[in-house]
Enzyme design. Structure first.
Site, PDB file in Angstrom:
ATOM      1  N   LEU A   1       5.418   3.824   1.960  1.00 20.95           N
ATOM      2  CA  LEU A   1       5.383   2.771   0.846  1.00 20.95           C
ATOM      3  C   LEU A   1       5.520   1.410   1.607  1.00 20.95           C
ATOM      4  O   LEU A   1       6.703   1.075   1.789  1.00 20.95           O
ATOM      5  CB  LEU A   1       6.344   2.952  -0.256  1.00 20.95           C
ATOM      6  CG  LEU A   1       6.273   1.995  -1.388  1.00 20.95           C
ATOM      7  CD1 LEU A   1       4.733   1.854  -1.986  1.00 20.95           C
ATOM      8  CD2 LEU A   1       7.048   2.378  -2.481  1.00 20.95           C
ATOM      9  N   GLU A   2       4.437   0.686   1.578  1.00 24.64           N
ATOM     10  CA  GLU A   2       4.458  -0.603   2.197  1.00 24.64           C
ATOM     11  C   GLU A   2       4.916  -1.582   1.040  1.00 24.64           C
ATOM     12  O   GLU A   2       3.936  -1.791  -0.167  1.00 24.64           O
ATOM     13  CB  GLU A   2       3.291  -1.042   2.794  1.00 24.64           C
ATOM     14  CG  GLU A   2       2.845  -0.406   3.982  1.00 24.64           C
ATOM     15  CD  GLU A   2       3.488  -1.071   5.160  1.00 24.64           C
ATOM     16  OE1 GLU A   2       3.948  -2.435   4.850  1.00 24.64           O
ATOM     17  OE2 GLU A   2       3.587  -0.561   6.394  1.00 24.64           O
ATOM     18  N   SER A   3       6.078  -2.255   0.794  1.00 22.81           N
ATOM     19  CA  SER A   3       6.318  -2.958  -0.169  1.00 22.81           C
ATOM     20  C   SER A   3       5.360  -4.553  -0.150  1.00 22.81           C
ATOM     21  O   SER A   3       4.556  -4.628   0.835  1.00 22.81           O
ATOM     22  CB  SER A   3       7.907  -3.447  -0.081  1.00 22.81           C
ATOM     23  OG  SER A   3       8.260  -3.993  -1.404  1.00 22.81           O
TER      24      SER A   3
ATOM     25  N   SER B   1       0.907  -1.050   0.051  1.00 24.92           N
ATOM     26  CA  SER B   1       0.131   0.030   0.097  1.00 24.92           C
ATOM     27  C   SER B   1       0.797   1.279  -0.036  1.00 24.92           C
ATOM     28  O   SER B   1       2.089   0.954   0.372  1.00 24.92           O
ATOM     29  CB  SER B   1      -0.688  -0.150   1.094  1.00 24.92           C
ATOM     30  OG  SER B   1      -1.741  -1.039   1.349  1.00 24.92           O
TER      31      SER B   1
END
Length: 551
Positions: free
Chosen positions: A434-436, A368
């Site tokens: 930024l969630e990988s 996300s």
């Protein structure tokens, strides 16, 4: 998957350059192929209708066509994306770590047909990783192997760390060859700085309680005046157990410095600061003690440590959520007081010095982009510039998460004391998380995962350079910078946010939206107030504004 549609056969799939381990979960993998399928279905429908025209009245034709459209959308339901399974190195449900004496290396190579790589060597032993299935079916009963504890440090399972540490000659591509601990991080930043002295600088922000240095890597054209450049921050591994995030930071370094075009495009206009490991104490614990540690800084109070991304001085401890805890044993322990940790203080000092226009903090692995404010009870300014920018930068993202589609959202769960909200509130920084998509998979999969998210930071930098912006530099009559309060007639702030020009440079920067048309008010005690037309302050370089002292 059996779709019941004749075109969905494996033989019709195109060849792809998918990352290693990529799984097809359907017959159609790209929008172009999807459009081709739609066209085929429509043509087939037209032929069917033409054949039945003589037997059907007008309403009957409509019914047939509707049924065909419904069938078409049924087929679309099978238009899926490519995915990678979640396979974190060290996951005991999927892998077994074992060791064998170095004196029996030949025996090991013969037994495994040279197909199992050695992950690490230490104390006369070689460490290897087997899939749980291979271990249970093929290797567990050999006296060659000793099964190791499941909580080893990540260095025992990451692969090729020793080889990279011992490598003498440095090439920029080295920074993309594997996961990085504190030692490799320091080495690569130092060597990259030496290789690009006109475009990079290496700073030590300070020292942690665990005596680790916190490194910051600056990329900018050092021949260009700093006040005419836009400051941007990227930081990774604030939760050091999410070591894949460090690779996102190194991807930015590599993509910009490896291309003369990118170097010229970005570094003459941007002042980029990168912290590849923002939690070096956590990284030390994660790599050398246990891969189950590292979320916190793991040094204070017998290793319990503090979750640094619950320690920032904004709404600290006020959410009432279990994801921000007062208990030291919790993985979300927020510390004894706000900004109690050295790492937190270093990041605040850096932000206070540069007033970053935008930032991305990389985490894993919720797939996300998180938009400030992440706190549900907080209302974003109007216009919501953070949301407007987010909508632009998420374009062209490719995520290989096996379950979730990539989305932009406000938060994952209730939190407080996070860095992005602090930066957004204090400085107006468009601060994103930024969630990988994956957590520390085998490194062979990492380049494909990283490249899928690359458009986000590239889009962000391009927007900062190309978009309309309010950019002014406020000086007194002697041309000294002045820090003044900046208010926009048509920018609503709901929580006491205070926007000011930078005290050291006098610069104020704000990305433009047409709803901001109106007046800008500049005020400071001892100076005559100014009213400016907001559109007159637009530009790609800062416009000089003179503030006169009251007589």
């Amino acid at each position: 998957m059996d779709s019941g549609f004749s075109l969905a056969s494996k033989e019709l799939l195109p060849r792809t350059n998918s990352p290693p381990g990529m799984h097809f979960i359907s017959a159609i993998s790209t929008p172009l192929q999807g459009r081709g399928l739609l066209t085929s279905v429509l043509h087939w429908g037209k032929r069917k209708i033409a054949a039945k025209k003589k037997k059907l009245d007008k309403e009957g034709v409509k019914c047939v066509f509707i049924l065909l459209v419904l069938q078409m959308f049924s087929c679309i339901g099978f238009v899926k994306r490519q995915t990678l399974p979640q396979s974190p190195l060290g996951d005991v449900s999927q892998f077994t770590i074992a060791s064998f004496p170095h004196t029996r290396l030949n025996e090991f190579q013969i037994l495994t047909n040279h197909k199992i790589p050695i992950r690490y060597s230490e104390g006369g032993k070689h460490y290897v990783s087997f899939t749980k299935q291979d271990w249970d079916l093929s290797y567990k009963n050999y006296d060659l192997f000793t099964k190791e504890p499941s909580d080893l440090g990540f260095k025992y399972i990451s692969g090729n760390e020793e080889t990279r540490i011992e490598k003498k000659h440095f090439e920029l591509s080295d920074i993309l060859q594997g996961y990085k601990d504190n030692t490799l991080n320091q080495r690569y930043l130092k060597k990259t700085n030496e290789s690009f002295p006109h475009f990079t600088q290496l700073y030590v922000l300070g020292e942690t309680k665990g005596k680790q240095k916190l490194f910051a890597f600056r990329m900018t054209d050092l021949s260009v005046e700093p006040s005419s450049k836009i400051p941007v921050l990227f930081h990774c591994s604030l939760h050091a157990n999410e070591t894949i995030t460090t690779e996102h930071c190194y991807d930015i370094i590599y993509q910009i410095l490896s291309s003369k075009e990118s170097t010229a495009k970005y570094l003459s206009k941007l002042d980029i600061w990168i912290l590849p490991i923002a939690n070096p104490d956590g990284a030390e614990a994660f790599w050398n003690q246990s891969h189950l540690l590292g979320r916190k800084n793991n040094r204070e109070d017998n290793g319990n440590g503090v979750d640094l991304n619950r320690n920032f001085p904004f709404h600290w401890g006020k959410s009432g959520s279990k994801f921000s805890s007062q208990y030291k044993t919790s993985p979300y322990y927020r510390g004894k007081e706000e900004a109690s940790e050295e790492e937190t203080k270093m990041l605040i000092r850096l932000a206070d010095s540069h007033r970053f226009v935008a930032s991305i903090g990389f985490h894993a692995y919720a797939n996300s982009l998180l938009i400030p404010y992440s706190i549900e009870s907080y209302t974003n300014p109007n216009p919501d510039l953070a949301k407007l920018m987010a909508d632009k930068i998420v374009k062209n993202v490719t995520s290989y998460h096996p379950e979730k589609e990539f989305t932009a959202k406000k938060n994952l769960y209730p939190v407080d004391g996070v860095d992005q909200d602090f930066l957004y509130f204090r400085y107006g920084t468009l601060a994103y998380v930024l969630e990988s998509s994956h957590l520390n998979p085998d490194y062979a999969q990492v380049p494909g995962i990283i490249s899928g998210f690359r458009p986000i930071w590239q889009n962000l930098l391009n927007e900062l350079i190309d978009s309309k912006k309010i950019w002014i530099q406020i000086q007194d009559e002697e041309k000294n910078p002045v820090s003044v309060e900046v208010r926009l007639e048509n920018l609503q702030l709901f929580h006491g946010e205070n926007r000011t020009s930078h005290p050291n440079t006098g610069v104020f920067f704000l990305l433009w939206d047409d709803s901001l048309k109106g007046k800008i008010f500049l005020e400071k005690d001892g100076y005559e107030s100014l009213q400016l037309d907001a559109e007159s302050c637009l530009g790609n370089v800062p416009k000089i504004i003179i503030m006169k002292r009251k007589k």
